[in-house]
Design an enzyme around this catalytic site. Structure first.
Site, mmCIF file in Angstrom:
data_model
loop_
_atom_site.group_PDB
_atom_site.id
_atom_site.type_symbol
_atom_site.label_atom_id
_atom_site.label_comp_id
_atom_site.label_asym_id
_atom_site.label_seq_id
_atom_site.Cartn_x
_atom_site.Cartn_y
_atom_site.Cartn_z
ATOM 1 N N HIS A 93 1.824 14.067 4.629
ATOM 2 C CA HIS A 93 1.266 15.413 4.838
ATOM 3 C C HIS A 93 0.625 15.924 3.532
ATOM 4 C CE1 HIS A 93 1.426 19.760 6.097
ATOM 5 N NE2 HIS A 93 1.588 19.909 4.784
ATOM 6 N N GLU A 94 1.368 15.796 2.428
ATOM 7 C CA GLU A 94 0.829 16.275 1.142
ATOM 8 C C GLU A 94 -0.423 15.494 0.745
ATOM 9 O OE1 GLU A 94 1.857 18.991 0.038
ATOM 10 O OE2 GLU A 94 3.700 19.124 1.206
HETATM 11 ZN ZN LIG Z 1 1.185 21.552 3.587
#
Ligand SMILES: [Zn+2]
Length: 422
Positions: free
Chosen positions: A284-285
């Protein structure tokens, strides 16, 4: 004219307060009603135990009640500073100090800006102390010792001075020396300064408060290496941070640009998650990185800055504005401070817009994670896990979350995740 300026400001000021106060009350009522009927959102059914559910309810309620009093307190402080002669008094003191100790033209302005900032940070101490040592402590989150708290404040003050003084010097000098186009020069300078801070903050400043360690060898690291390789993210930029030093809350974030970009995982998060969940959070990051979200946010902020400085340039010599707040004559540093204090109630409507953009980015990063891992289940589990461990509000009022939340609610995120083409 002075009367009109004060009235206009007060109307917007009260409007802001009312909007936020009502949203908070709506949220509290909404949460209470759902809790009374034990309406746990579908995605959390069977995953959250009754004790945690009750605890998250109590925590949400306690924060909302605290918010109610903190908001009223904030209003009182701002009104006192603006209408009880505090600013002109500080300006006079600053002039005397500058004349005595620092005989340069910008000194009075620098001292004035710093003392105003100090007044506000002193005023915020009671609420800050209460939130840290009572509210957060009551729910088992606070790990900050009084000693660490004081050290943090002193460090922040020192860093603020080291960075703030030269920054203010340049801005005030540009305002004085550059004539009518000063605001364009100030825009260029402040934008450049922001870019510099994006590089300097994660690499030089954040390490003064926390320890950042590269990820430990092992299966997690190997899998992260493979993932990073696949996405094209340099793994030298992945760190674990000792967040547990201050709080039991867990988190992860992506920051920086260019060579200074990094992904930071709190040690609390690494501890709470399975390997698959941790990997999903990392993906996600990396999604934020891959889709250039930081850059996009930065551009939007620069547009706001440009417009804001232009408006300030129109007001900087506008006598009635100064008279309205008990100053006998216009000056650049007072304009700077007045503008930043008065702008809030007019610009607070931009907050929800920025949150809208931020939430869009979160959906994109979630979907990116699911597509990269070819499954959305781990991300979903990570979200459920994070929400429960942080005792986050499971059922915020839709208006409240739309206004305040930089991240969509977990339920919204999971629903969107299930729509991602994995
Ligand atoms: Zn985020």
């Amino acid at each position: 004219m002075e009367q009109l300026i004060v009235t206009l400001f007060l109307i917007f000021f009260i409007a802001e307060f009312v909007v936020e106060f009502v949203l908070n009350e709506l949220n509290l009522r909404y949460v209470r009603a759902r809790w009374a009927e034990r309406k746990i959102p579908d995605f959390f059914q069977g995953k959250i135990n009754p004790e945690d559910y009750d605890k998250s309810f109590e925590y949400t309620l306690a924060k909302g009640r605290f918010q109610r009093w903190a908001a009223i307190y904030g209003v009182v402080v701002t009104l006192l500073v603006l209408f009880r002669g505090i600013l002109p008094f500080l300006d006079k003191i600053s002039a005397q100090l500058a004349a005595k100790f620092f005989p340069i033209a910008e000194a009075q302005g620098i001292i004035f800006c710093i003392t105003v900032a100090l007044v506000f940070s002193l005023a915020s101490l009671p609420t800050d102390l209460y939130a840290t040592f009572w509210l957060e402590a009551k729910f088992g989150f606070n790990k900050t010792t009084p000693k660490l708290y004081i050290a943090d404040k002193l460090k922040a003050l020192l860093i603020g001075l080291v960075i703030g003084v030269p920054f203010l010097f340049v801005v005030l000098w540009l305002m004085e020396a550059m004539g009518r186009t000063w605001w364009i020069w100030a825009f260029l300078f402040i934008s450049g300064f922001q870019l510099l801070m994006i590089v300097v903050y994660p690499t030089l400043i954040a390490p003064l408060f926390n320890k950042f360690t590269p990820l430990k060898e092992g299966e997690l690291r190997d899998r992260i290496l493979r993932l990073a390789d696949q996405i094209g993210f340099k793994t030298s930029g992945i760190y674990a941070m000792d967040g547990s030093k201050r709080s039991g809350h867990s988190n992860a974030y992506f920051t920086g640009i260019g060579k200074a970009k990094r992904i930071v995982l709190f040690d609390t998060l690494i501890e709470q998650m399975s390997m698959d969940q941790g990997l999903a959070v990392l993906a996600h990051e990396m999604g934020h990185y891959k889709m250039k979200h930081i850059r996009r946010m930065l551009v939007v902020q620069m547009i706001f800055l440009f417009v804001g400085l232009y408006i300030l340039s129109l007001l900087v010599n506008y006598q009635p504005l100064f008279a309205a707040f008990d100053f006998d004559h216009p000056s650049n540093h007072v304009a700077l401070v007045l503008f930043s204090l008065l702008a809030g109630p007019f610009t607070f409507y931009l907050g929800p817009l920025m949150n809208l953009l931020s939430r869009k980015h979160e959906y994109e990063a979630d979907c990116f994670a699911a597509m990269t891992l070819h499954e959305g289940k781990s991300m979903e589990e990570a979200l459920v896990n994070l929400t429960i461990k942080n005792l986050s509000n499971l059922t915020p009022h839709p208006w409240y979350s739309a206004y305040h939340y930089s991240h969509p609610t977990p339920a919204e995120r999971i629903a969107a995740l299930r729509q991602c083409p994995v």
